[in-house]
Design a protein around this motif. Sequence first.
Motif, PDB file in Angstrom:
ATOM      1  N   THR A  43      80.610  71.710  21.819  1.00 45.52           N
ATOM      2  CA  THR A  43      81.676  70.419  22.196  1.00 45.52           C
ATOM      3  C   THR A  43      82.284  71.147  23.850  1.00 45.52           C
ATOM      4  OG1 THR A  43      82.595  70.148  20.317  1.00 45.52           O
ATOM      5  CG2 THR A  43      83.958  69.427  21.946  1.00 45.52           C
ATOM      6  N   LYS A  44      82.266  72.221  24.102  1.00 43.70           N
ATOM      7  CA  LYS A  44      82.654  72.812  25.334  1.00 43.70           C
ATOM      8  C   LYS A  44      81.556  72.305  26.531  1.00 43.70           C
ATOM      9  CE  LYS A  44      84.185  76.532  28.117  1.00 43.70           C
ATOM     10  NZ  LYS A  44      83.450  76.253  29.333  1.00 43.70           N
ATOM     11  N   LYS A  45      80.133  72.603  26.046  1.00 48.95           N
ATOM     12  CA  LYS A  45      79.083  72.151  26.903  1.00 48.95           C
ATOM     13  C   LYS A  45      79.137  70.478  27.088  1.00 48.95           C
ATOM     14  CE  LYS A  45      75.603  75.604  25.415  1.00 48.95           C
ATOM     15  NZ  LYS A  45      74.129  75.859  25.000  1.00 48.95           N
ATOM     16  N   ILE A  46      79.545  69.583  26.111  1.00 50.25           N
ATOM     17  CA  ILE A  46      79.599  68.258  26.536  1.00 50.25           C
ATOM     18  C   ILE A  46      80.546  68.150  27.318  1.00 50.25           C
ATOM     19  CG2 ILE A  46      80.200  66.025  25.151  1.00 50.25           C
ATOM     20  CD1 ILE A  46      78.538  67.186  22.734  1.00 50.25           C
ATOM     21  N   THR A  47      82.037  68.521  27.186  1.00 55.50           N
ATOM     22  CA  THR A  47      83.046  68.190  27.964  1.00 55.50           C
ATOM     23  C   THR A  47      82.786  68.764  29.512  1.00 55.50           C
ATOM     24  OG1 THR A  47      84.301  70.179  27.008  1.00 55.50           O
ATOM     25  CG2 THR A  47      84.536  67.958  26.170  1.00 55.50           C
ATOM     26  N   ASP A  48      82.128  69.710  29.523  1.00 57.99           N
ATOM     27  CA  ASP A  48      81.585  70.502  31.018  1.00 57.99           C
ATOM     28  C   ASP A  48      80.992  69.545  31.525  1.00 57.99           C
ATOM     29  OD1 ASP A  48      83.508  72.627  30.527  1.00 57.99           O
ATOM     30  OD2 ASP A  48      81.741  73.892  30.108  1.00 57.99           O
ATOM     31  N   GLU A  49      79.688  68.974  30.809  1.00 57.92           N
ATOM     32  CA  GLU A  49      78.777  68.188  31.507  1.00 57.92           C
ATOM     33  C   GLU A  49      79.407  66.699  31.841  1.00 57.92           C
ATOM     34  OE1 GLU A  49      75.859  68.493  32.566  1.00 57.92           O
ATOM     35  OE2 GLU A  49      75.957  70.774  32.171  1.00 57.92           O
ATOM     36  N   LEU A  50      80.463  66.288  31.043  1.00 59.94           N
ATOM     37  CA  LEU A  50      81.297  65.087  31.237  1.00 59.94           C
ATOM     38  C   LEU A  50      81.924  65.310  32.828  1.00 59.94           C
ATOM     39  CD1 LEU A  50      82.509  63.696  27.814  1.00 59.94           C
ATOM     40  CD2 LEU A  50      80.605  62.912  29.266  1.00 59.94           C
ATOM     41  N   LEU A  51      82.593  66.404  32.840  1.00 58.77           N
ATOM     42  CA  LEU A  51      83.305  66.674  34.119  1.00 58.77           C
ATOM     43  C   LEU A  51      82.264  66.618  35.280  1.00 58.77           C
ATOM     44  CD1 LEU A  51      85.988  67.384  35.437  1.00 58.77           C
ATOM     45  CD2 LEU A  51      85.373  69.593  34.925  1.00 58.77           C
ATOM     46  N   LYS A  52      81.236  67.268  35.129  1.00 54.12           N
ATOM     47  CA  LYS A  52      80.437  67.065  36.334  1.00 54.12           C
ATOM     48  C   LYS A  52      79.912  65.586  36.666  1.00 54.12           C
ATOM     49  CE  LYS A  52      78.059  71.610  35.201  1.00 54.12           C
ATOM     50  NZ  LYS A  52      76.944  72.341  34.853  1.00 54.12           N
ATOM     51  N   ARG A  53      79.962  64.700  35.682  1.00 51.94           N
ATOM     52  CA  ARG A  53      79.350  63.349  35.862  1.00 51.94           C
ATOM     53  C   ARG A  53      80.581  62.891  36.620  1.00 51.94           C
ATOM     54  NH1 ARG A  53      74.841  61.756  32.708  1.00 51.94           N
ATOM     55  NH2 ARG A  53      73.966  63.762  32.596  1.00 51.94           N
ATOM     56  N   PHE A  54      81.903  63.035  36.078  1.00 52.06           N
ATOM     57  CA  PHE A  54      83.143  62.489  36.787  1.00 52.06           C
ATOM     58  C   PHE A  54      83.248  62.894  38.308  1.00 52.06           C
ATOM     59  CE2 PHE A  54      84.689  61.108  32.263  1.00 52.06           C
ATOM     60  CZ  PHE A  54      84.671  60.107  32.616  1.00 52.06           C
ATOM     61  N   LYS A  55      82.641  64.185  38.339  1.00 49.45           N
ATOM     62  CA  LYS A  55      82.827  64.614  39.811  1.00 49.45           C
ATOM     63  C   LYS A  55      81.712  64.070  40.909  1.00 49.45           C
ATOM     64  CE  LYS A  55      84.755  69.297  38.996  1.00 49.45           C
ATOM     65  NZ  LYS A  55      84.858  70.675  38.956  1.00 49.45           N
ATOM     66  N   LYS A  56      80.938  63.602  40.261  1.00 52.01           N
ATOM     67  CA  LYS A  56      79.611  63.072  41.008  1.00 52.01           C
ATOM     68  C   LYS A  56      79.954  61.535  41.094  1.00 52.01           C
ATOM     69  CE  LYS A  56      74.614  61.970  40.681  1.00 52.01           C
ATOM     70  NZ  LYS A  56      73.551  62.142  39.635  1.00 52.01           N
ATOM     71  N   HIS A  57      80.900  61.077  40.392  1.00 53.11           N
ATOM     72  CA  HIS A  57      81.164  59.447  40.295  1.00 53.11           C
ATOM     73  C   HIS A  57      82.810  59.403  40.205  1.00 53.11           C
ATOM     74  CE1 HIS A  57      77.160  58.210  39.896  1.00 53.11           C
ATOM     75  NE2 HIS A  57      76.755  59.043  38.904  1.00 53.11           N
ATOM     76  N   PRO A  58      83.562  60.011  41.263  1.00 51.67           N
ATOM     77  CA  PRO A  58      84.846  60.065  41.168  1.00 51.67           C
ATOM     78  C   PRO A  58      85.626  58.661  41.074  1.00 51.67           C
ATOM     79  CG  PRO A  58      84.171  60.471  43.513  1.00 51.67           C
ATOM     80  CD  PRO A  58      83.013  60.655  42.503  1.00 51.67           C
ATOM     81  N   LYS A  59      84.977  57.582  41.820  1.00 48.11           N
ATOM     82  CA  LYS A  59      85.541  56.114  41.728  1.00 48.11           C
ATOM     83  C   LYS A  59      85.669  55.854  40.098  1.00 48.11           C
ATOM     84  CE  LYS A  59      87.220  52.634  43.673  1.00 48.11           C
ATOM     85  NZ  LYS A  59      88.318  52.749  44.253  1.00 48.11           N
ATOM     86  N   ILE A  60      84.526  56.297  39.245  1.00 47.56           N
ATOM     87  CA  ILE A  60      84.541  55.972  37.677  1.00 47.56           C
ATOM     88  C   ILE A  60      85.868  56.440  37.180  1.00 47.56           C
ATOM     89  CG2 ILE A  60      83.686  56.384  35.647  1.00 47.56           C
ATOM     90  CD1 ILE A  60      82.394  54.098  37.082  1.00 47.56           C
ATOM     91  N   LEU A  61      86.034  57.697  37.475  1.00 45.80           N
ATOM     92  CA  LEU A  61      87.305  58.192  36.779  1.00 45.80           C
ATOM     93  C   LEU A  61      88.567  57.416  37.247  1.00 45.80           C
ATOM     94  CD1 LEU A  61      88.435  60.179  34.903  1.00 45.80           C
ATOM     95  CD2 LEU A  61      88.572  62.119  36.741  1.00 45.80           C
ATOM     96  N   GLU A  62      88.491  57.113  38.489  1.00 42.86           N
ATOM     97  CA  GLU A  62      89.741  56.286  38.801  1.00 42.86           C
ATOM     98  C   GLU A  62      90.043  55.280  38.260  1.00 42.86           C
ATOM     99  OE1 GLU A  62      89.781  55.918  43.212  1.00 42.86           O
ATOM    100  OE2 GLU A  62      89.436  58.129  43.291  1.00 42.86           O
ATOM    101  N   MET A  63      88.861  54.504  37.863  1.00 45.04           N
ATOM    102  CA  MET A  63      88.746  53.254  37.214  1.00 45.04           C
ATOM    103  C   MET A  63      89.096  53.489  35.694  1.00 45.04           C
ATOM    104  SD  MET A  63      85.749  50.929  39.139  1.00 45.04           S
ATOM    105  CE  MET A  63      86.435  49.492  38.827  1.00 45.04           C
ATOM    106  N   PHE A  64      88.558  54.426  35.203  1.00 47.08           N
ATOM    107  CA  PHE A  64      88.928  54.715  33.986  1.00 47.08           C
ATOM    108  C   PHE A  64      90.470  54.959  33.697  1.00 47.08           C
ATOM    109  CE2 PHE A  64      88.014  56.812  29.782  1.00 47.08           C
ATOM    110  CZ  PHE A  64      87.058  55.627  29.311  1.00 47.08           C
ATOM    111  N   THR A  65      90.994  55.615  34.652  1.00 49.42           N
ATOM    112  CA  THR A  65      92.405  55.831  34.383  1.00 49.42           C
ATOM    113  C   THR A  65      93.237  54.506  34.620  1.00 49.42           C
ATOM    114  OG1 THR A  65      92.272  57.827  35.741  1.00 49.42           O
ATOM    115  CG2 THR A  65      94.299  56.925  35.804  1.00 49.42           C
ATOM    116  N   LEU A  66      92.789  53.699  35.433  1.00 53.42           N
ATOM    117  CA  LEU A  66      93.329  52.276  35.502  1.00 53.42           C
ATOM    118  C   LEU A  66      93.260  51.597  34.328  1.00 53.42           C
ATOM    119  CD1 LEU A  66      94.615  49.859  37.318  1.00 53.42           C
ATOM    120  CD2 LEU A  66      92.329  49.551  37.898  1.00 53.42           C
ATOM    121  N   LEU A  67      92.005  51.670  33.665  1.00 50.25           N
ATOM    122  CA  LEU A  67      91.808  50.841  32.353  1.00 50.25           C
ATOM    123  C   LEU A  67      92.779  51.576  31.428  1.00 50.25           C
ATOM    124  CD1 LEU A  67      90.118  49.029  30.713  1.00 50.25           C
ATOM    125  CD2 LEU A  67      88.534  50.989  30.214  1.00 50.25           C
ATOM    126  N   ARG A  68      93.148  52.973  31.372  1.00 45.48           N
ATOM    127  CA  ARG A  68      94.014  53.557  30.710  1.00 45.48           C
ATOM    128  C   ARG A  68      95.553  52.994  30.972  1.00 45.48           C
ATOM    129  NH1 ARG A  68      96.374  59.130  32.501  1.00 45.48           N
ATOM    130  NH2 ARG A  68      97.960  59.377  31.248  1.00 45.48           N
TER     131      ARG A  68
END
Length: 219
Positions: A43-68
Motif C-alpha cells: 500500500t505504501k508503494k502504491i501511495t508513494d507512486e501516486l504522489l509521484k504522478r501528482f507531482k508530475k501533473h500538479p494541475k490534476i491534483l488541483e482539479m481533483f481538489t476542485l472536484l472534492r
Amino acid sequence: EVLEIVEVETDNFSQNREYKNLETFLIIKNTFENVYFCNDKTTKKITDELLKRFKKHPKILEMFTLLRRIDHYSFVASINISVIIGHIMDEGKVNKNLIDFIFLALIHDIGKIKVSKITTQKRELSESEFREVRNHPLYSFEVLQSLGFERKDILFVQQTHEKWDGMGYPYSIGGKEIQTFAQIISIIELYNALLSPRPHREAFHLLEVMDKIRDEKNK
C-alpha cells in the motif's frame, strides 16, 4: 470475494473554507491505507507512486481538489473506483502497469467538474441538462489531453458509458470497439453507484447490486 464500498469522510466544514491539495492527497492516501487489501508495504508503494504522478501533473491534483469541493459524490466515487481497480489488477507486485491503472481510474472522471452544477442538483434533471451531463466523458478526455496525457492512454475515458449493444454514449459504439479498460471501469462505476446512497434513493443491497450487474450483461 466481495468488495464493500467504504464511505470517505472528506470534512464537515463550510464550503467557504480553503480546500488544500495536500489534504486531498492525504484523503486518497488514507483511503488506500484503510481499505486496500494488501499488506502495508504494498500500500505504501502504491501511495508513494501516486504522489509521484501528482507531482508530475500538479494541475490534476488541483482539479481533483476542485472536484472534492464542488462534487463530493464524484470525488468519493473516483477514489472507490481506483481502489477496486487496484485490487482486481493487483498481481502481487507493484509495477508501472498497476500504478497506471490506479491513477487513470482515479482521474478518469475529472470532466465531471464541468457539469457539477447540474449533477449536484437535488431534483430531476431536464432533458437538456441530461444531455449535457452525458458529455462529461468528452470533457474528461479534453481536460486530460490538454494537460499532456497521451491520447492512446486516455481514449478509454470517452468510452466508460458506452454499452456492448451500442446503446451507450457519447458515440454509441459497441462490442469490441469499446476498450477493455473502459468496460471494466463501467462495471465498477455501476457497482459503486448502486451501493452508494443518492439524494433520490437509498443504497441498494449487495445482492440487488449483483443481480443488476448480471442483468446488464451484453447490454
